[in-house]
Enzyme design. Structure first.
Site, PDB file in Angstrom:
ATOM      1  N   ARG A 149       6.412  66.445 -16.755  1.00  0.00           N
ATOM      2  CA  ARG A 149       6.496  67.903 -16.806  1.00  0.00           C
ATOM      3  C   ARG A 149       7.317  68.392 -17.992  1.00  0.00           C
ATOM      4  O   ARG A 149       7.551  69.585 -18.151  1.00  0.00           O
ATOM      5  CB  ARG A 149       7.079  68.433 -15.497  1.00  0.00           C
ATOM      6  CG  ARG A 149       6.219  68.121 -14.274  1.00  0.00           C
ATOM      7  CD  ARG A 149       6.941  68.385 -12.976  1.00  0.00           C
ATOM      8  NE  ARG A 149       7.363  69.757 -12.866  1.00  0.00           N
ATOM      9  CZ  ARG A 149       8.588  70.143 -12.477  1.00  0.00           C
ATOM     10  NH1 ARG A 149       9.494  69.225 -12.167  1.00  0.00           N
ATOM     11  NH2 ARG A 149       8.895  71.413 -12.389  1.00  0.00           N
ATOM     12  N   LYS A 151      10.465  68.125 -18.558  1.00  0.00           N
ATOM     13  CA  LYS A 151      11.765  68.661 -18.178  1.00  0.00           C
ATOM     14  C   LYS A 151      12.846  67.697 -18.671  1.00  0.00           C
ATOM     15  O   LYS A 151      13.641  67.157 -17.892  1.00  0.00           O
ATOM     16  CB  LYS A 151      11.857  68.840 -16.655  1.00  0.00           C
ATOM     17  CG  LYS A 151      10.785  69.738 -16.065  1.00  0.00           C
ATOM     18  CD  LYS A 151      10.995  71.187 -16.483  1.00  0.00           C
ATOM     19  CE  LYS A 151       9.959  72.089 -15.796  1.00  0.00           C
ATOM     20  NZ  LYS A 151      10.142  73.500 -16.199  1.00  0.00           N
ATOM     21  N   GLN A 154      16.611  67.652 -17.787  1.00  0.00           N
ATOM     22  CA  GLN A 154      17.048  67.182 -16.473  1.00  0.00           C
ATOM     23  C   GLN A 154      17.396  65.691 -16.468  1.00  0.00           C
ATOM     24  O   GLN A 154      18.043  65.208 -15.545  1.00  0.00           O
ATOM     25  CB  GLN A 154      15.948  67.439 -15.428  1.00  0.00           C
ATOM     26  CG  GLN A 154      15.622  68.908 -15.211  1.00  0.00           C
ATOM     27  CD  GLN A 154      16.700  69.633 -14.428  1.00  0.00           C
ATOM     28  OE1 GLN A 154      17.684  69.023 -14.011  1.00  0.00           O
ATOM     29  NE2 GLN A 154      16.533  70.917 -14.233  1.00  0.00           N
ATOM     30  N   HIS A 159      21.856  61.639 -14.045  1.00  0.00           N
ATOM     31  CA  HIS A 159      20.581  61.397 -13.368  1.00  0.00           C
ATOM     32  C   HIS A 159      20.161  59.931 -13.492  1.00  0.00           C
ATOM     33  O   HIS A 159      19.826  59.285 -12.496  1.00  0.00           O
ATOM     34  CB  HIS A 159      19.508  62.299 -13.977  1.00  0.00           C
ATOM     35  CG  HIS A 159      18.140  62.093 -13.410  1.00  0.00           C
ATOM     36  ND1 HIS A 159      17.692  62.734 -12.282  1.00  0.00           N
ATOM     37  CD2 HIS A 159      17.110  61.293 -13.821  1.00  0.00           C
ATOM     38  CE1 HIS A 159      16.454  62.345 -12.010  1.00  0.00           C
ATOM     39  NE2 HIS A 159      16.083  61.479 -12.926  1.00  0.00           N
ATOM     40  N   HIS A 162      22.738  57.457 -11.770  1.00  0.00           N
ATOM     41  CA  HIS A 162      22.610  57.532 -10.316  1.00  0.00           C
ATOM     42  C   HIS A 162      21.413  56.732  -9.830  1.00  0.00           C
ATOM     43  O   HIS A 162      21.521  55.882  -8.942  1.00  0.00           O
ATOM     44  CB  HIS A 162      22.499  59.000  -9.901  1.00  0.00           C
ATOM     45  CG  HIS A 162      22.226  59.199  -8.450  1.00  0.00           C
ATOM     46  ND1 HIS A 162      21.333  60.138  -7.974  1.00  0.00           N
ATOM     47  CD2 HIS A 162      22.724  58.583  -7.345  1.00  0.00           C
ATOM     48  CE1 HIS A 162      21.296  60.081  -6.655  1.00  0.00           C
ATOM     49  NE2 HIS A 162      22.138  59.156  -6.247  1.00  0.00           N
ATOM     50  N   LYS A 216      21.217  76.123  -3.542  1.00  0.00           N
ATOM     51  CA  LYS A 216      21.170  74.875  -4.321  1.00  0.00           C
ATOM     52  C   LYS A 216      22.564  74.338  -4.640  1.00  0.00           C
ATOM     53  O   LYS A 216      22.812  73.131  -4.546  1.00  0.00           O
ATOM     54  CB  LYS A 216      20.399  75.098  -5.618  1.00  0.00           C
ATOM     55  CG  LYS A 216      20.316  73.836  -6.471  1.00  0.00           C
ATOM     56  CD  LYS A 216      19.741  74.110  -7.840  1.00  0.00           C
ATOM     57  CE  LYS A 216      19.790  72.844  -8.689  1.00  0.00           C
ATOM     58  NZ  LYS A 216      19.359  73.089 -10.072  1.00  0.00           N
ATOM     59  N   THR A 220      25.162  70.204  -4.213  1.00  0.00           N
ATOM     60  CA  THR A 220      26.120  69.457  -5.032  1.00  0.00           C
ATOM     61  C   THR A 220      27.466  69.358  -4.333  1.00  0.00           C
ATOM     62  O   THR A 220      28.118  68.310  -4.355  1.00  0.00           O
ATOM     63  CB  THR A 220      26.288  70.133  -6.401  1.00  0.00           C
ATOM     64  OG1 THR A 220      25.006  70.276  -7.024  1.00  0.00           O
ATOM     65  CG2 THR A 220      27.183  69.290  -7.309  1.00  0.00           C
TER      66      THR A 220
END
Length: 315
Positions: A149, A151, A154, A159, A162, A216, A220
């Site tokens: 996509r 993105k 992101q 990310h 993890h 959202k 977190t």
């Protein structure tokens, strides 16, 4: 110089030989204390399949954006909805199995040793932990969808770190401690992932649903609370000398600390720093992880650009 002196290997060679022998001996010892119940389970015979999958993941992170650079982004709305709600079901199954089986077995939330027996509930707990490990491999698709996509913003260090470490390191957890104290962290994380993937699934449903997703930032916060609880729970186990592998305890504490720093930094940068205005069609701090960015004036937002007409590739 005597014959005995002449027969001695050079010092550097002797040192290397000693290190290799000690390493092999340590490897044999660790293998002797593994959880033999999981020996024949998929991916558990050797660490190499897990390492291979994780290596392919890192190559995808590196090469994927290059491959997509000259291509139109895929929106994948329907696929994202199916994937995210599928992950909701998988994580709920894991949570349910761990909660019910540990309760039936009388597990303690303060200190619980590993029972390597074939008791039906112990095997169910081990199986649920194995599914938890597998779910972390499936979550590599989060990154693949970002790439398709376009993105790319992101795909941060947090990310990738993890996703890569969770799948890779949990192989060790399943191989040696598929039970005992390990159930608590996995149960808590699976519950949080039910909420998280529910959010992502709803976000992927489109603008009519997205306007209700004001919570959202609390995902977190929930994750940060989880890491602090993990450290407190593990530190208590060390303090009371719980008969659970100490190397696992200290490893969990170190790992949780890294997440507190990384997620804390993410929370501060995303929700505390002043948001930058829209410049050149790009929105600062505005993307929804693994969902669909909230559009303005019914425009489809892709890679920072608004498109009011037409459909994205793959829609």
């Amino acid at each position: 110089m005597g014959a005995a002196d002449a027969a001695e290997p050079p010092r550097p060679l002797g040192l290397v030989s000693s290190v290799v022998n000690d390493t092999l001996e340590f490897y044999r010892w660790t293998w002797s204390i593994r959880d033999k119940r999981v020996d024949d389970w998929p991916l558990m015979q050797s660490p190499f399949p897990t390492l291979t999958i994780s290596t392919i993941y890192l190559l995808t992170v590196w090469l994927g954006p290059k491959w997509m650079k000259t291509r139109e982004p895929f929106q994948l709305r329907f696929l994202l909805v199916v994937y995210n709600f599928g992950m909701v079901l998988l994580n709920f199954f894991i949570f349910k199995e761990l909660f019910l089986s540990s309760r039936a077995r009388g597990y303690s939330y303060v200190c619980q040793t590993v029972d390597y027996s074939d008791n039906v509930y112990e095997v169910r707990i081990a199986a649920a932990l194995w599914w938890y490990y597998v779910s972390k491999g499936i979550e590599y698709l989060d990154t693949v969808f970002f790439i398709l996509r376009k993105k790319f913003n992101q795909i941060s260090f947090l990310h990738v770190y993890h996703h890569f470490t969770m799948f890779t390191l949990w192989w060790i957890g399943i191989k040696w401690v598929a039970g005992g104290q390990a159930f608590f962290g996995a149960q808590m994380n699976a519950f949080i992932h039910v909420i998280m993937y529910m959010y992502y699934g709803l976000a992927a449903c489109g603008p009519k649903v997205q306007k209700y997703l004001w919570w959202k930032r609390y995902l977190t916060i929930l994750q940060l609370v989880q890491f602090h609880v993990t450290i407190g729970h593990t530190a208590l186990s060390i303090y009371i000398d719980c008969p659970f592998p100490k190397w696992m305890h200290w490893g969990v504490i170190f790992y949780a600390v890294t997440f507190i720093f990384l997620f804390g930094n993410f929370y501060y940068r995303t929700y505390k720093l002043p948001k930058e205005p829209i410049k050149n069609g790009k929105i600062a701090n505005g993307a929804v992880a693994n969902g669909v960015s909230k559009p303005e004036n019914n425009a489809v937002v892709e890679n920072g650009k608004k498109q009011k007409k037409g459909k994205a590739k793959g829609e």
